[in-house]
Design a protein around this motif. Structure first.
Motif, PDB file in Angstrom:
ATOM      1  N   PRO A  20       0.573  -1.126   0.080  1.00 43.33           N
ATOM      2  CA  PRO A  20      -0.105  -0.006   0.021  1.00 43.33           C
ATOM      3  C   PRO A  20       0.801   1.195  -0.074  1.00 43.33           C
ATOM      4  O   PRO A  20       1.886   1.416   0.601  1.00 43.33           O
ATOM      5  N   GLY A  24      -0.955   4.500  -0.036  1.00 45.76           N
ATOM      6  CA  GLY A  24      -1.832   5.369   0.475  1.00 45.76           C
ATOM      7  C   GLY A  24      -3.057   4.843   0.811  1.00 45.76           C
ATOM      8  O   GLY A  24      -3.230   3.516   0.580  1.00 45.76           O
ATOM      9  N   SER A  25      -4.266   5.371   1.127  1.00 47.31           N
ATOM     10  CA  SER A  25      -5.449   4.968   1.380  1.00 47.31           C
ATOM     11  C   SER A  25      -6.586   6.177   1.181  1.00 47.31           C
ATOM     12  O   SER A  25      -6.208   7.312   1.167  1.00 47.31           O
ATOM     13  N   VAL A  44     -11.451   2.470   6.055  1.00 45.81           N
ATOM     14  CA  VAL A  44     -10.182   2.986   5.209  1.00 45.81           C
ATOM     15  C   VAL A  44      -9.756   1.937   4.395  1.00 45.81           C
ATOM     16  O   VAL A  44      -9.656   0.585   4.663  1.00 45.81           O
ATOM     17  N   PRO A  57      -6.886   0.666   1.530  1.00 46.57           N
ATOM     18  CA  PRO A  57      -5.537   1.073   0.997  1.00 46.57           C
ATOM     19  C   PRO A  57      -5.386   1.055  -0.376  1.00 46.57           C
ATOM     20  O   PRO A  57      -6.356   0.381  -1.102  1.00 46.57           O
ATOM     21  N   TYR A  85      -2.856   0.205  -3.308  1.00 48.14           N
ATOM     22  CA  TYR A  85      -1.525  -0.333  -3.651  1.00 48.14           C
ATOM     23  C   TYR A  85      -1.013   0.000  -4.892  1.00 48.14           C
ATOM     24  O   TYR A  85      -1.450   0.677  -5.605  1.00 48.14           O
ATOM     25  N   PHE A 105       1.391  -6.203   5.739  1.00 44.98           N
ATOM     26  CA  PHE A 105       0.679  -4.757   6.312  1.00 44.98           C
ATOM     27  C   PHE A 105      -0.587  -5.092   6.942  1.00 44.98           C
ATOM     28  O   PHE A 105      -1.196  -6.105   6.621  1.00 44.98           O
ATOM     29  N   GLN A 158      -3.772  -3.569   9.053  1.00 43.63           N
ATOM     30  CA  GLN A 158      -4.773  -2.430   9.111  1.00 43.63           C
ATOM     31  C   GLN A 158      -5.282  -2.198  10.205  1.00 43.63           C
ATOM     32  O   GLN A 158      -6.054  -3.009  10.961  1.00 43.63           O
ATOM     33  N   THR A 211      -4.068   4.519   8.834  1.00 45.58           N
ATOM     34  CA  THR A 211      -3.335   3.836   7.452  1.00 45.58           C
ATOM     35  C   THR A 211      -2.693   2.665   7.744  1.00 45.58           C
ATOM     36  O   THR A 211      -2.471   2.177   8.821  1.00 45.58           O
ATOM     37  N   PRO A 212      -2.680   1.718   6.670  1.00 47.21           N
ATOM     38  CA  PRO A 212      -2.085   0.393   7.025  1.00 47.21           C
ATOM     39  C   PRO A 212      -0.556   0.640   7.577  1.00 47.21           C
ATOM     40  O   PRO A 212       0.027   1.546   7.348  1.00 47.21           O
ATOM     41  N   ARG A 213      -0.087  -0.271   8.447  1.00 44.82           N
ATOM     42  CA  ARG A 213       1.141  -0.349   8.849  1.00 44.82           C
ATOM     43  C   ARG A 213       2.069  -1.490   8.493  1.00 44.82           C
ATOM     44  O   ARG A 213       1.709  -2.556   8.395  1.00 44.82           O
TER      45      ARG A 213
END
Length: 946
Positions: A849, A851-852, A860, A862, A864, A916, A918, A923-925
């Motif tokens: 990802p 962004g989102s 939310v 993501p 990719y 990642f 969520q 935002t994804p980590r």
């Protein structure tokens, strides 16, 4: 025997000559009859020609020409006519009964000179005769005069029959060939094998040198050699580094075989340095892109948890890489793991690793040699796109029993070998097993601590020498692995393989190898928790038959030709629930089968000392066979689940789809001098079976998929050019190779593809093309207190698939632009070796990802990146090993050694993958998964009876 020296003098007195002549012709001189059950001696031809050449000189002295014959014969066989004349006159006839005319003769002689008698008797049957001294007449077919026998032949024959040039000479240490096998040229072709006296293993690169004529050769990868020398007595020297040198006097009578066993050297290397030949094999060999691994050096490398490893050793070669710990298989010049043909003898292995890549499938105690062909493959090999890993197993000792093994902290191995019938048959068996779970408790991650990894493998080989030219080997291999992660999921997979190999020597020039292999690879994916708990099984079985003929008419030319056929039977998937809480519905996919056949011809030709060629042609034919239900689509070029028109049922053995591939292979070498050469090569390859993986990294449960009417075989063009240069009497080796690969047909997966239990797999795949190119550099120091190697590869591997990244080129899953490995050995004496190896590689590509966005319900979502546009962190690792070998006491019955190793010395937490998670309203980590993040020590005790 009537033999004339080339100097036109008689070699022995009449009585001895008469006996030799009788022996040569297999006649009884008193009767002129042929001995029963005795073939005509080959020296018969040579006798006639030699005596005939001398007849013009000796005829004036012959009394038989003045002999008058008086006799009458009515309807009498010619043999009886001669017998009667011999009984009543002072003359002896030598002949073969089958050469004489079959019709009886009626003839009268009245004071007829003997030459006229012979002409009248023999002319109707196309026979000739010659007179020997004053008592013998030799009768023979006229066509025996056509051979071209040289002066060297007569001189060699003279020496042999008279016991050597000097009758006072001592007997030779060894005699090769016989009078019957001597060539008209006076030269003899010697072929044979050099073996280790203890292990019976072939010795590669051992040298044979005839010091008196300044001629020699070196053994090949099977320990075999061939050389042509003049007949006569010679001084022969045989040597190889680490073995006692042999110097012998040999009497070469004619074509013959020579098998020599070398004893290991019992002195310190510091005191005696024995140089092997064929050290310049990297410069001299014709084939480009070949890595030959020395099994003894493999044992010195640092190892993970104390277990030496063939595959890990391959990763130190230029152009060979892996994505990191926990990955099965290896990648060659940007190819995927399934694009490597992995062979144990003539059998194929579908998994080259145990414990998710931490251990090799090969037991180094049982290996004869390892060869990796990178891209430019000889025509003998096929069925894969990128490379061939050829691992030849050795036979057990035919003379002595030996026990060998090693006990480590996480695994144990043991091998036992010896004769069943001494010098006639032998066996060898090896077993390895791990008990490594306790080591996982040292890993920081609790998930790893709740994991398990176990394996075992077993090899057995029985070899029987039917006679000097026929050998039969029976081999079996079994392995089993079980891995579980965090008590959530796991893999269970095993291999069972059996082989029969029959080797036959037709002549010094012609050799045959016929093999049959049957194998089954089974794998199970385990989901151990929750409503999805299940077992997903798939397996592949194959039956393979292969025949290869090797013809070597001269040292400059060798031909290899043969055929092979493989029947694949695939069970692509069967799922069943696991546990009482599972909601999984049982199911099974249809079985599939395919037939892959090939014919090949390959030649190795040395046109001059500077220029040589290895080239050939391989023709492959593949058929996808029923029984099978095939889906028909409205758009066959773009199949999807929504446009199925109908289905067609094919019965067992019915051809559903067929493909052929014509594959030229060529490699050339040109020597620029005694220590440098340039090489170039090209090969066309195809692949009819591919690995289908649910993730970017294949797992043991990944599905082997046959080519179908919708899934086309992979095809590629492979190119390479290289420069090879040695220094310091071949002690330093350097090479620079550049390569390229163009893939005509490949496939990739649609985004979010569903590959599990899918009977319409073609609907999840997209077709495309690929390319790989790179530069490989290596430096190696072979000998000395300090030795080692340095390898670096600069490369790219890319693909273009319609429907992915808008049709633009993008990196493949195994694209690693930079890959470096270094091995440093410090060996102050024969007992102690300290080894370091360092590995660095660019992180593999990944999709992540970038962004989102937030939907109206605050969810939310993501966004990719394009496929494989980001990379995980770079990989690097430093290892150390210290080996303390056996003492110098030559009378010890057990040889022992200790190996201490540290894997990942500075505890680098290399990323196996980045995933990642969520979190709500965030935002994804990114999370990094490192299979190993610690230094791993190991201690192994090795032993061997001698």
């Amino acid at each position: 025997m009537v033999i004339w020296e080339f100097k036109l003098t008689l070699l022995s007195p009449a009585s001895a000559v008469r006996k030799r002549l009788a022996a040569a012709l297999m006649f009884r001189p008193e009767t002129g009859k042929k001995m029963k059950n005795q073939p005509m001696h080959p020296i018969y031809k040579l006798l006639i020609i030699g005596a005939l050449l001398m007849s013009s000189v000796l005829l004036p002295a012959q009394n038989l020409e003045d002999l008058k014959i008086t006799a009458t014969f009515e309807a009498t066989p010619t043999a009886e006519v001669l017998s009667t004349i011999q009984a009543t006159h002072p003359v002896a006839f030598y002949f073969r009964s089958e050469d004489l005319p079959s019709a009886p003769v009626s003839i009268t002689f009245q004071e007829t000179p003997l030459p006229e008698v012979m002409n009248r008797l023999l002319a109707p049957g196309g026979l000739e005769y010659l007179i020997y001294r004053d008592y013998g007449i030799v009768i023979f077919p006229a066509n025996y005069l056509t051979a071209n026998y040289t002066a060297d032949f007569y001189q060699a024959l003279d020496q042999q029959l008279s016991g050597g040039a000097d009758p006072g000479n001592q007997d030779p240490d060894r005699t090769i060939g016989s009078l019957e096998t001597m060539r008209p040229s006076g030269r003899a072709r010697i072929s044979g094998q050099i073996l280790d006296n203890q292990t019976e293993e072939p010795i590669i690169g051992a040298t044979l040198f005839f010091t008196d004529i300044n001629a020699g050769t070196a053994t090949d990868v099977d320990g075999n050699f061939q050389i042509e020398v003049p007949s006569g007595r010679h001084d022969l020297s045989i040597e190889y580094v680490g073995y006692q040198k042999i110097i012998e006097s040999v009497a070469v009578l004619g074509d013959g075989e020579l098998r020599v066993r070398l004893e290991k050297e019992a002195v310190n290397l510091e005191e005696v340095l024995v140089k092997a030949e064929a050290l310049d094999v990297n410069v001299e060999s014709t084939q480009i892109g070949v890595e030959q691994l020395d099994v003894k050096s493999i044992n010195k490398l640092p190892s993970f948890l104390g277990e030496v490893d063939v595959v890990k050793s391959l990763l130190l070669q230029p152009g060979v890489s892996t994505i990191g710990e926990g990955a099965i298989g290896f990648n060659v010049r940007g190819g995927e793991v399934d694009q490597n043909l992995i062979m144990q003898d003539d059998g194929m292995l579908f998994s080259s690793s145990h414990a998710l890549g931490f251990f090799s499938s090969f037991n180094t105690e049982l290996i004869s040699f390892v060869t990796l062909y990178k891209g430019n493959l000889p025509a003998q090999f096929g069925g894969r796109l990128a490379s061939v890993l050829n691992v030849e197993m050795r036979d057990g000792s035919f003379r002595d029993y030996r026990l060998k093994g090693g006990v480590g902290l996480v695994s144990t191995k043991v091998s036992f070998e010896g004769p069943v019938v001494k010098e006639k048959s032998s066996f060898i068996t090896g077993f390895r097993s791990s008990y490594s779970d306790w080591v996982l408790n040292f890993v920081k991650l609790p998930e790893i601590r709740r994991s398990s990894a176990k394996f075992y493998d077993l090899n057995f080989r029985y070899t029987h020498r039917l006679d000097e030219k026929n050998t039969l080997s029976l081999a079996a291999y079994s392995s089993h692995d079980r891995f579980t992660y965090n008590e959530l999921f796991g893999f269970d997979y095993n291999t069972l393989m059996g082989q029969a190999i029959y080797k036959k020597i037709f002549s010094d020039d012609l050799f045959s190898k016929l093999s049959f292999t049957a194998s089954r690879y089974e794998s199970t994916q385990l989901d151990l928790d929750g409503a999805d708990a299940s077992e997903l099984d798939n397996n592949i079985t194959y039956y393979k038959i292969r025949e290869q003929l090797t013809y070597t008419p001269s040292r400059e030319l060798q031909w290899d030709a043969g055929i092979s056929s493989i029947l694949y039977q695939v069970e692509p998937g069967a799922i069943s629930p696991l546990g009482n809480l599972s909601q999984v519905i049982p199911g099974e996919l249809e079985k599939e089968q395919g037939l892959e056949s090939a014919a090949f011809l390959n030649g190795n030709w040395t046109l001059s000392p500077a220029f040589s060629i290895s080239g050939g042609l391989r023709f492959a034919a593949y058929q996808f066979l029923g029984p099978k239900t095939v889906f028909e689509y409205a758009d066959p070029e773009n199949p999807s689940g929504e446009n199925v028109v109908t289905t067609t049922r094919y019965n067992n053995g019915k051809v559903i789809a067929a493909y052929t591939s014509l594959e030229p292979r060529l490699s050339m070498r040109y020597r620029l001098g005694p220590s440098a050469s340039v090489k170039a090569g090209y090969s066309r390859t195809s692949q009819f079976i591919n690995l289908i993986a649910n993730t970017n990294t294949p797992t043991p449960n990944s599905l082997w998929q046959l080519s179908t009417d919708y899934i086309r075989p992979l095809r590629s063009h492979n190119f390479s050019v290289g420069y090879f240069k040695n220094f310091d009497n071949n002690n330093w080796e350097t090479s620079l190779e550049t390569y390229g690969r163009l893939i005509d047909d490949l496939f990739d997966y649609k985004d979010f593809a569903d590959l599990t239990m899918n009977d319409q797999l073609e609907t999840e795949l997209l077709g495309g093309i690929g390319r790989a190119y790179g530069l490989e550099m290596s430096v190696r120091k072979r000998e000395g207190i300090v030795n080692g190697s340095l390898s670096y590869t600069l490369s790219r591997t890319e693909r273009q698939v319609e429907g992915i990244n808008e049709g633009n080129w993008f990196p493949s899953n195994f694209d690693k632009p930079h890959d470096l490995s270094m091995v440093f050995n410090f060996q102050p004496n024969q007992r102690y070796t300290l080894t370091f190896n360092f590995i660095y590689g660019t992180g593999r590509p990944t999709t992540a990802p970038i962004g989102s966005y937030v939907e109206v319900n605050d969810l939310v979502v993501p966004i990719y990146s394009d496929r494989n546009q980001l990379r995980v962190p770079d990989y690097h690792r430093l290892d150390l090993a210290f080996t303390m070998g056996q003492s110098h006491k030559v009378n010890k019955k057990v040889k022992t050694s200790w190996t201490i190793s540290l894997y990942n010395i500075y505890g680098r937490a290399n990323a196996f993958s980045v995933f990642f998670t969520q979190r709500p309203f965030n935002t994804p980590r990114a999370n990094k998964l490192s299979v190993l993040g610690n230094v791993f020590p190991a201690l192994t005790f090795n032993f061997e009876t001698i």
